[in-house]
Each structure stands twice: as C-alpha cells, then as structure tokens.
Design a protein around this motif. Structure first.
Motif, PDB file in Angstrom:
ATOM      1  N   UNK A 206       0.822  -1.080   0.069  1.00  0.00           N
ATOM      2  CA  UNK A 206       0.043  -0.053  -0.078  1.00  0.00           C
ATOM      3  C   UNK A 206       0.959   1.388   0.065  1.00  0.00           C
ATOM      4  N   UNK A 207       0.303   2.444  -0.511  1.00  0.00           N
ATOM      5  CA  UNK A 207       1.010   3.613  -0.468  1.00  0.00           C
ATOM      6  C   UNK A 207       0.807   4.157   0.692  1.00  0.00           C
ATOM      7  N   UNK A 208       1.872   4.520   1.486  1.00  0.00           N
ATOM      8  CA  UNK A 208       2.089   5.201   2.908  1.00  0.00           C
ATOM      9  C   UNK A 208       1.420   6.780   2.400  1.00  0.00           C
ATOM     10  N   UNK A 209       0.853   7.334   3.598  1.00  0.00           N
ATOM     11  CA  UNK A 209       0.866   8.715   3.672  1.00  0.00           C
ATOM     12  C   UNK A 209       1.862   9.280   4.762  1.00  0.00           C
ATOM     13  N   UNK A 210       2.663  10.036   4.167  1.00  0.00           N
ATOM     14  CA  UNK A 210       3.771  10.412   5.183  1.00  0.00           C
ATOM     15  C   UNK A 210       3.772  11.860   5.241  1.00  0.00           C
ATOM     16  N   UNK A 211       3.608  12.639   6.326  1.00  0.00           N
ATOM     17  CA  UNK A 211       3.461  13.934   6.723  1.00  0.00           C
ATOM     18  C   UNK A 211       4.883  14.431   7.528  1.00  0.00           C
ATOM     19  N   UNK A 212       5.046  15.762   7.360  1.00  0.00           N
ATOM     20  CA  UNK A 212       6.174  15.971   8.393  1.00  0.00           C
ATOM     21  C   UNK A 212       6.087  17.480   8.965  1.00  0.00           C
ATOM     22  N   UNK A 213       6.702  17.705  10.078  1.00  0.00           N
ATOM     23  CA  UNK A 213       6.500  19.137  10.696  1.00  0.00           C
ATOM     24  C   UNK A 213       7.672  19.555  11.049  1.00  0.00           C
ATOM     25  N   UNK A 214       8.107  20.796  10.526  1.00  0.00           N
ATOM     26  CA  UNK A 214       9.479  21.322  10.857  1.00  0.00           C
ATOM     27  C   UNK A 214       9.193  22.137  12.269  1.00  0.00           C
ATOM     28  N   UNK A 215      10.053  21.753  13.441  1.00  0.00           N
ATOM     29  CA  UNK A 215       9.825  22.482  14.353  1.00  0.00           C
ATOM     30  C   UNK A 215      10.668  23.653  14.615  1.00  0.00           C
ATOM     31  N   UNK A 216      10.571  24.618  15.620  1.00  0.00           N
ATOM     32  CA  UNK A 216      11.489  25.969  15.795  1.00  0.00           C
ATOM     33  C   UNK A 216      12.786  25.575  16.339  1.00  0.00           C
ATOM     34  N   UNK A 217      12.841  24.371  16.944  1.00  0.00           N
ATOM     35  CA  UNK A 217      14.114  23.882  17.602  1.00  0.00           C
ATOM     36  C   UNK A 217      15.075  23.157  16.639  1.00  0.00           C
ATOM     37  N   UNK A 218      14.437  23.171  15.557  1.00  0.00           N
ATOM     38  CA  UNK A 218      15.375  22.352  14.338  1.00  0.00           C
ATOM     39  C   UNK A 218      15.135  21.072  14.137  1.00  0.00           C
ATOM     40  N   UNK A 219      13.926  20.548  15.077  1.00  0.00           N
ATOM     41  CA  UNK A 219      13.924  19.014  14.750  1.00  0.00           C
ATOM     42  C   UNK A 219      12.507  19.037  13.924  1.00  0.00           C
ATOM     43  N   UNK A 220      12.846  18.012  12.991  1.00  0.00           N
ATOM     44  CA  UNK A 220      11.617  17.652  12.136  1.00  0.00           C
ATOM     45  C   UNK A 220      11.004  16.354  12.592  1.00  0.00           C
TER      46      UNK A 220
END
Length: 262
Positions: A1-15
């Motif tokens: 199956x095709x995964x849905x992958x999302x991301x969020x860049x935090x202000x502390x440099x961590x994604x």
C-alpha cells in the motif's frame, strides 16, 4: 500500500516525520514514500529527525533499509534520526538485527523531541560535524576499507561492503601491512559488512593468527546476526571476541594491551 507521510518542522530544528494511516506496513512497496520525505528534509538541511512509527504494524528489510539509509545520511553531517512509537513487534525486529543499539528509540514523538533538543543543546550539529571531520582526517583509506589508530596500541579497521573471493585480498593486504608496522591490537568493525563468504572468513581467521603470532589480540564488531551466525556455526565464536559496537571492543583491547605491556 502507498503510505501517507507527513512532516512538521519544529522551531528547535527538529523535524517530526509521521507515517499516517491504519495498520501501515513499511515494506518494499510503501517504503519509497518515506524515503522521499526523508531525502527532501535532509536536502533542506533538516538533520534532526524523528520518525513517528506509531501507525506502523510491521516492517520488512526494505523498510529497515530506508530508515538506516536516512540515519547514515544525517549522522554523516552531525545529525540524528530517532524512532518513536515503535510497537513490540518492531522492537523485536530491531533487537534481532541489533539496530536497537543504533537508533534512538522513544516512547512518543513528543518525548523524542524533548530528549534530542536537550542533547543537541549541549553539543550542537556544528560541533558534531567538526568532530567527524577531525576524525576523518585521522583515518587512512585502504582498498575501500579504512583504519584509525585510536591509541598508541589499538587500531580500528572499518571493513565495508561484501568481503568475498573478489574483495577479501584487499582486507588481507591491509591486515598484513598493519601487523608489519607493529599494529597488533586490531578491532575489525564489520558493522557495514553486507556479506562474508568463506574466503573473507578465512582472511579474518588468518588475521587473528597473524596478530597472535606477535602477541597481539583481535576483537570483532559484528552487530549483524547473519554474520555472527557464521562464527557460531563454525565454533569460532569461542575464539574471537565479538562485540556489538566499537567502543567496548576498543576498551577491551586497551586493557589487553596494558596487561601485556604494563
């Protein structure tokens, strides 16, 4: 199956990279979606990554390969990739492959962000990258492999790729050269070895005999269970000192060297 992958860049440099869906499987068909997001984030200079695995119910070799590949890319630049929310099956797979000693594992993505932020507040990416560069300047490549004199007596040999009938002679030449120069306390780091055939195994055994002939010692770093099994089935696990990571192997040989020369 095709995964849905999302991301969020935090202000502390961590994604934080999140795999979303119901009972997701990270395998050869779906892993490319995760690889694409990881490569895009790293390409933007996001080197502190957390992959939220809480929606993943199982992972195969291809999925692990994507995670390991991402880790190698960020580590080489002073960064880190942690895994959060892994289920029991995933943790067992990581333990079996010894990857639980390579990845940072966290109960939740929020916990991972807090711990990684605290860790990198003490030693920044820039400092870690500078340390890597300094370390590289003291490593001498040879035949695709490399070695580093980590002390007056102990040398770490990093063995890479397949060690077979075609490539084993390069490793043999390197070991002979080191012993001829008096380096007889050798750690063979086989973390990145993908395959070891009978010829490669013979080179490792002959290397042990060579250092022993000069009152030296050899320790092996073998986290891969497939390769470790070779030493068990041949009975040579009783002859070689095997470790999961480099540091304890270096400490062991350091003590051995002190005991002999003290």
């Amino acid at each position: 199956m095709q995964l849905k992958v999302a991301y969020e860049d935090g202000p502390d440099g961590i994604t934080v990279v999140r795999i979303e869906g119901d009972e997701c499987v990270l395998d050869a068909a779906s892993a490319p979606a995760l690889r694409s997001v990881l490569l895009e984030a790293i390409g933007r200079g996001r080197l502190l990554l957390v992959v939220d695995m809480s929606a993943v119910v199982s992972v195969d070799r291809a999925g692990l390969g994507v995670l390991v590949g991402g880790l190698k890319r960020v580590r080489g630049q002073g960064g880190v990739l942690g895994l959060a929310g892994t289920n029991q099956q995933m943790r067992e797979i990581l333990a079996t492959t010894r990857l639980d000693q390579v990845f940072g594992l966290y109960e939740t993505a929020a916990n991972a962000v807090v711990e990684i932020a605290a860790d990198y507040a003490e030693t920044s990416i820039e400092q870690r990258r500078a340390d890597l560069v300094d370390r590289a300047n003291h490593i001498v490549p040879s035949g695709g492999h490399s070695y580093e004199h980590v002390s007056d007596q102990v040398t770490v040999v990093t063995v890479v790729g397949d060690v077979d009938v075609y490539t084993a002679p390069y490793l043999r030449e390197l070991l002979v050269e080191l012993v001829n120069h008096g380096r007889v306390y050798l750690v063979l780091d086989m973390t990145t070895v993908d395959y070891l055939d009978s010829t490669g195994f013979g080179v490792v055994v002959s290397g042990l005999k060579r250092v022993r002939a000069h009152d030296g010692r050899m320790a092996l770093v073998v986290p891969d269970e497939r390769i470790r099994k070779i030493f068990r089935t041949t009975g040579l696990i009783k002859v070689f000192h095997l470790f999961d990571t480099v540091e304890p192997a270096v400490e062991f040989l350091g003590r051995e060297a002190s005991g002999v020369h003290g």
